[in-house]
Design an enzyme around this catalytic site. Structure first.
Site, short mmCIF file in Angstrom:
data_model
loop_
_atom_site.label_atom_id
_atom_site.label_comp_id
_atom_site.label_asym_id
_atom_site.label_seq_id
_atom_site.Cartn_x
_atom_site.Cartn_y
_atom_site.Cartn_z
N ARG A 1 0.82 -1.22 0.00
CA ARG A 1 0.00 0.00 0.00
C ARG A 1 0.85 1.26 0.00
NH1 ARG A 1 -4.03 0.41 -2.35
NH2 ARG A 1 -2.94 2.17 -3.26
N LYS B 1 2.24 25.00 -3.36
CA LYS B 1 0.98 24.38 -2.91
C LYS B 1 1.12 22.86 -2.99
CE LYS B 1 -1.71 28.38 -4.39
NZ LYS B 1 -2.72 28.91 -5.34
N LYS C 1 4.67 38.91 -2.39
CA LYS C 1 3.30 38.70 -2.84
C LYS C 1 2.40 39.82 -2.32
CE LYS C 1 1.86 34.39 -3.04
NZ LYS C 1 1.83 34.20 -4.51
N GLU D 1 4.96 39.87 -7.16
CA GLU D 1 3.62 39.61 -7.69
C GLU D 1 2.84 40.92 -7.80
OE1 GLU D 1 0.68 36.32 -6.26
OE2 GLU D 1 0.20 38.14 -5.15
N ASP E 1 -0.55 38.18 -11.69
CA ASP E 1 -1.54 37.34 -11.03
C ASP E 1 -2.95 37.66 -11.49
OD1 ASP E 1 -2.35 35.36 -9.10
OD2 ASP E 1 -3.03 37.01 -7.83
#
Length: 283
Positions: free
Chosen positions: A98, A133, A165, A199, A220
């Site tokens: 597994r 992410k 950002k 960004e 963005d």
């Protein structure tokens, strides 16, 4: 790249999680001297990633298990193809099964999704890149899978590059700081090899970013028209990277605006596990 230390540590942790006191079923049901040969079989077409991880799950369970990989990471395969074979003590093979599949299915799913994006922008020269992410603890495995699928890696961590950002810029504005000046001050303190990304979400933010000396302007959630305008405004002074709202339906049109990089969080946060199975040979 997955280092040997990371591979060993992560796979051992997964094996311990799955069988903290051993595999009760295999120990109770199977004779200690039973042996088995099993094949890793694709139930659907895809792109392989995680072959070494698949093998490590078995060999870290039992060093006498032999694993033969028939397909290399990055290779495409069809439904029904045998991707690897495993032979050795049956108890050990079923104990590791597994964990071996979980890693390989997850990584191959990411590689396969990445390939669909890379194919979609074929001929444009645009790089498809991942983001941060990723699944906590599995970043290096998922980044490897993106590369297996023909994609590129973004910065590895917060320690690897400057990436300002929207929230960073909001704090600067709140303090009354000039963005171009803040960037120039940061660059004066940073090693000359450090890459700086900023960004923006509006065209009027771009001149300050360029004046500050950023290496990449991250555009963005720009419309296609604004992306074309942004590329013209940047005019080669920095790398133009698009992000936000990227899907297989939109990625080709985004690539054709002239950006050099498209970052796609979905490569890792939305990829489904590929359907692979481990089949014990009978007879």
């Amino acid at each position: 790249m997955i280092t040997p230390a990371t591979l060993d540590r992560t796979v051992r942790a997964a094996l311990e999680e799955d069988a903290p006191w051993g595999d009760l079923t295999s120990a109770a049901l199977l004779p200690a001297d039973a042996r088995a040969t099993a094949d890793l079989v694709a139930r659907e077409p895809g792109v392989l990633s995680g072959g070494d991880v698949f093998a490590a799950a078995f060999t870290l369970t039992d060093a006498t298990v032999e694993v033969d990989l028939h397909v290399a990471d990055g290779d495409r395969f069809g439904a029904g193809d045998v991707l690897a074979s495993v032979q050795g003590p049956a108890r050990s093979i079923l104990t590791a099964e597994r964990v071996a599949l979980n890693f390989t299915q997850r990584m191959s799913g990411i590689a396969t999704l990445t390939t669909t994006y890379v194919d979609a922008v074929d001929g444009t020269g645009v790089r498809i890149a991942d983001t941060r992410k990723t699944t906590p603890g599995l970043r290096e495995f998922e980044r490897h899978a993106v590369v297996s699928g023909g994609g590129s890696n973004h910065r590895r961590s917060l320690s690897d590059a400057v990436m300002a950002k929207d929230n960073h810029l909001a704090v600067l504005r709140q303090g009354g700081h000039d963005l171009a000046g803040a960037l120039r001050d940061a660059l004066a303190r940073l090693p000359h090899t450090t890459h700086v990304v900023v960004e923006v979400d509006r065209l009027d933010q771009i001149p300050a970013v360029l004046d500050g000396g950023a290496d990449t302007v991250l555009l963005d959630n720009f419309s296609l028209d604004d992306l074309r305008s942004a590329v013209a405004l940047i005019a080669g002074r920095a790398t133009a990277e698009a992000s936000g709202g990227v899907s297989l339906d939109t990625v080709r049109a985004i690539a054709e605006t002239g950006v050099q990089v498209i970052s796609v969080g979905a490569l890792t946060h939305s990829a489904r596990a590929l359907d692979l199975g481990l089949d014990v040979r009978i007879g």
